[in-house]
Write a protein that holds these residues in place. Structure first.
Motif, mmCIF file in Angstrom:
data_model
loop_
_atom_site.group_PDB
_atom_site.id
_atom_site.type_symbol
_atom_site.label_atom_id
_atom_site.label_comp_id
_atom_site.label_asym_id
_atom_site.label_seq_id
_atom_site.Cartn_x
_atom_site.Cartn_y
_atom_site.Cartn_z
ATOM 1 N N SER A 1 0.828 -1.207 0.000
ATOM 2 C CA SER A 1 0.000 0.000 0.000
ATOM 3 C C SER A 1 0.860 1.254 0.000
ATOM 4 O O SER A 1 0.599 2.215 -0.750
ATOM 5 C CB SER A 1 -0.923 -0.009 1.227
ATOM 6 O OG SER A 1 -1.804 -1.109 1.197
ATOM 7 N N LYS B 1 2.411 1.840 -3.466
ATOM 8 C CA LYS B 1 1.477 2.389 -4.451
ATOM 9 C C LYS B 1 1.326 3.904 -4.291
ATOM 10 O O LYS B 1 1.342 4.646 -5.281
ATOM 11 C CB LYS B 1 0.111 1.717 -4.303
ATOM 12 C CG LYS B 1 0.086 0.254 -4.683
ATOM 13 C CD LYS B 1 -1.270 -0.357 -4.374
ATOM 14 C CE LYS B 1 -1.263 -1.861 -4.617
ATOM 15 N NZ LYS B 1 -2.556 -2.480 -4.233
ATOM 16 N N LEU B 2 1.192 4.353 -3.061
ATOM 17 C CA LEU B 2 1.022 5.792 -2.815
ATOM 18 C C LEU B 2 2.304 6.557 -3.144
ATOM 19 O O LEU B 2 2.253 7.644 -3.747
ATOM 20 C CB LEU B 2 0.607 6.017 -1.369
ATOM 21 C CG LEU B 2 -0.721 5.365 -0.939
ATOM 22 C CD1 LEU B 2 -0.975 5.590 0.536
ATOM 23 C CD2 LEU B 2 -1.875 5.908 -1.771
ATOM 24 N N ALA C 1 2.673 6.881 -6.953
ATOM 25 C CA ALA C 1 1.807 7.907 -7.536
ATOM 26 C C ALA C 1 2.363 9.312 -7.286
ATOM 27 O O ALA C 1 2.379 10.169 -8.183
ATOM 28 C CB ALA C 1 0.397 7.776 -6.970
ATOM 29 N N THR D 1 -5.665 2.211 2.514
ATOM 30 C CA THR D 1 -4.971 2.772 1.358
ATOM 31 C C THR D 1 -5.762 3.924 0.747
ATOM 32 O O THR D 1 -5.177 4.923 0.296
ATOM 33 C CB THR D 1 -4.743 1.682 0.304
ATOM 34 O OG1 THR D 1 -4.091 0.559 0.912
ATOM 35 C CG2 THR D 1 -3.888 2.185 -0.843
ATOM 36 N N ALA E 1 -4.535 7.721 0.058
ATOM 37 C CA ALA E 1 -4.637 8.394 -1.241
ATOM 38 C C ALA E 1 -5.392 9.709 -1.116
ATOM 39 O O ALA E 1 -5.029 10.715 -1.755
ATOM 40 C CB ALA E 1 -5.331 7.476 -2.242
ATOM 41 N N SER F 1 -2.857 9.108 -11.185
ATOM 42 C CA SER F 1 -2.200 7.972 -10.515
ATOM 43 C C SER F 1 -2.967 7.546 -9.268
ATOM 44 O O SER F 1 -3.173 6.345 -9.025
ATOM 45 C CB SER F 1 -0.767 8.344 -10.144
ATOM 46 O OG SER F 1 -0.013 8.665 -11.301
ATOM 47 N N LEU F 2 -3.414 8.513 -8.473
ATOM 48 C CA LEU F 2 -4.152 8.176 -7.255
ATOM 49 C C LEU F 2 -5.519 7.579 -7.573
ATOM 50 O O LEU F 2 -5.992 6.691 -6.859
ATOM 51 C CB LEU F 2 -4.306 9.419 -6.382
ATOM 52 C CG LEU F 2 -3.013 9.949 -5.743
ATOM 53 C CD1 LEU F 2 -3.280 11.234 -4.971
ATOM 54 C CD2 LEU F 2 -2.394 8.898 -4.819
ATOM 55 N N VAL G 1 -4.926 4.059 -8.284
ATOM 56 C CA VAL G 1 -4.727 3.337 -7.019
ATOM 57 C C VAL G 1 -6.075 3.039 -6.372
ATOM 58 O O VAL G 1 -6.332 1.917 -5.905
ATOM 59 C CB VAL G 1 -3.824 4.150 -6.069
ATOM 60 C CG1 VAL G 1 -3.803 3.520 -4.680
ATOM 61 C CG2 VAL G 1 -2.405 4.230 -6.630
ATOM 62 N N GLU H 1 -7.666 -0.647 -5.577
ATOM 63 C CA GLU H 1 -8.011 -1.007 -4.207
ATOM 64 C C GLU H 1 -9.496 -1.302 -4.066
ATOM 65 O O GLU H 1 -9.897 -2.226 -3.342
ATOM 66 C CB GLU H 1 -7.599 0.120 -3.257
ATOM 67 C CG GLU H 1 -6.099 0.300 -3.139
ATOM 68 C CD GLU H 1 -5.404 -0.936 -2.616
ATOM 69 O OE1 GLU H 1 -5.936 -1.576 -1.695
ATOM 70 O OE2 GLU H 1 -4.338 -1.276 -3.142
#
Length: 421
Positions: A21, A24-25, A28, A135, A139, A271-272, A275, A279
């Motif tokens: 997680s 991923k953040l 981004a 997550t 974000a 990007s977020l 994500v 998720e």
């Protein structure tokens, strides 16, 4: 027991889920800052090298942690499946032969082949029910820090548009799943009967009847499966539409509120949103898998709750050489015993037929032969001695430490050698 075992074995996966997680953040955020640094780096201080290295590092951590999560969860799911199949096998050895032959509403082969398989999907994505919201909050925090409050507007549009629709579709999916499982049980039971008595069916020209019944059952089963797949298709379409709508809402609100679109805000938002898309999808699969596993657990629990073959008897002392088995005024009925209230309730639903009435018998060691006319109770007596037929009254005594094996009239052999059989 399965839930507690799943939670206990999933503890070692939690660090990898956290790392996945966070990666991923970080990925981004570093992507947006990398692209923004190409515009801002007029002095040539090389900030883009730092963000590029951070992007590569976060991508590497994401690949390693993500694959490790699914590797560990797949092993947990396969262990759950193996334990369920083992429990079904052990339970089958304790049941009456009539239940294994198909008189039970739930087919044990369907449970082992279909229902036990559901635990793999539940194990793979079940933990995302808890980690996906965490997550998503991360974000949201990064998006509000980089883009501002317009990102929060898009986030809540995504949540309130996607989550209620997903819950509705999952509820419809689980309700249809129970119906499909019942139809599958009926189809497998019909095929088992046909395979077992294929010669009789062919000689009596019942193949057309079998084909009609199989076509009808399979048609209903396919219709149910098509309904489920429509829900899945709607769910997938909703995912892709929701992400695009979310990005458009964020950009529109940002422009209408007087904020200027920048490389950082645009690419960070996209990007977020991706994500959040992944998720939310993982969380949906987790909820769907857990719901599917719950349906399978209820079906398996129903089978495991079937009454076992009775092994209770009054022992005969070992030093008694004259008697191995003793029956005293025994009465037995087909379709259940008359002793317990539960059995009386069953008897009220389907009338019991007297199989043996007031039988008194002593069986000694050595060869014993039972003779009698057709319908006189020879098979009923053998079923009683093997405890396949429960006693309604009287006393059943057996020598302490002795065991009984029953050889049915119709032989059954493994597809192997004589020694293996």
């Amino acid at each position: 027991a399965l839930s507690s075992d799943w939670v206990r074995n999933s503890k070692r996966v939690q660090p990898f889920l956290f790392l996945s997680s966070a990666s991923k953040l970080l990925q981004a955020l570093s992507l947006g800052l990398l692209l923004q640094s190409f515009e801002d780096d007029d002095d040539g201080n090389g900030q883009y090298y730092f963000w590029a290295g951070l992007l590569v590092l976060s991508s590497l951590l994401l690949v390693l942690s993500h694959h490790q999560v699914f590797h560990e969860n797949s092993q947990i799911g396969m262990r759950l499946r193996a334990s369920v199949i083992s429990a079904l096998y052990d339970k089958s050895l304790l049941l009456k032969s009539g239940i294994i032959d198909g008189s039970c509403n739930t087919d044990v082969l369907s449970l082992a082949a279909n229902d036990a398989e559901r635990y793999i999907l539940a194990a793979n994505y079940g933990m995302y029910k808890f980690w996906s919201p965490i997550t998503a909050i991360g974000a949201l925090s990064i998006g509000c820090f980089v883009v501002g409050w317009p990102f929060a507007v898009g986030f809540f549009v995504l949540v309130f548009m996607l989550v209620p629709a997903q819950l509705f579709l999952i509820k419809c999916f689980c309700s249809k799943r129970s119906g499909v499982a019942a139809l599958t049980d009926g189809r497998i039971g019909l095929v088992s009967q046909f395979v077992e008595e294929a010669k009789v069916w062919k000689m009596m020209d019942f193949t057309s009847l079998f084909l009609d019944q199989m076509t009808s059952i399979r048609s209903c089963e396919i219709n149910r499966i098509l309904h489920i797949n429509r829900y899945r298709a709607m769910n997938e379409a909703l995912f892709f539409v929701a992400t695009v709508v979310t990005a458009i809402v964020v950009f529109l609100v940002q422009v209408c509120s007087g904020h200027k679109l920048s490389t950082l805000s645009v690419f960070t938002t996209l990007s977020l949103v991706n994500v959040l898309f992944l998720e939310t999808k993982y969380m949906t699969w987790g909820v769907m898998g857990m719901g599917d596993a719950a349906v399978s657990s209820r079906r398996i629990q129903k089978f495991l709750s079937v009454e076992n073959l009775s092994s209770e008897f009054d022992p005969i002392p070992r030093d008694d050489k004259a008697h191995s088995i003793s029956l005293s005024h025994v009465t037995a009925h087909w379709q259940g015993s008359q002793n317990t209230s539960e059995d009386n309730e069953k008897a009220s639903c389907s009338p019991s037929v007297v199989a043996l009435d007031d039988v008194t018998l002593d069986i000694g060691a050595g060869l014993n032969i039972v003779i009698g006319g057709c319908g006189s109770g020879k098979s009923a007596l053998l079923h009683l001695l093997a405890k396949e037929l429960p006693t309604s009254s009287g006393a059943y005594r057996r020598k302490d430490g002795a065991s009984i094996a029953y050889f049915p009239q119709q032989p059954w052999l493994f597809a192997g050698t004589v020694y293996e059989n």
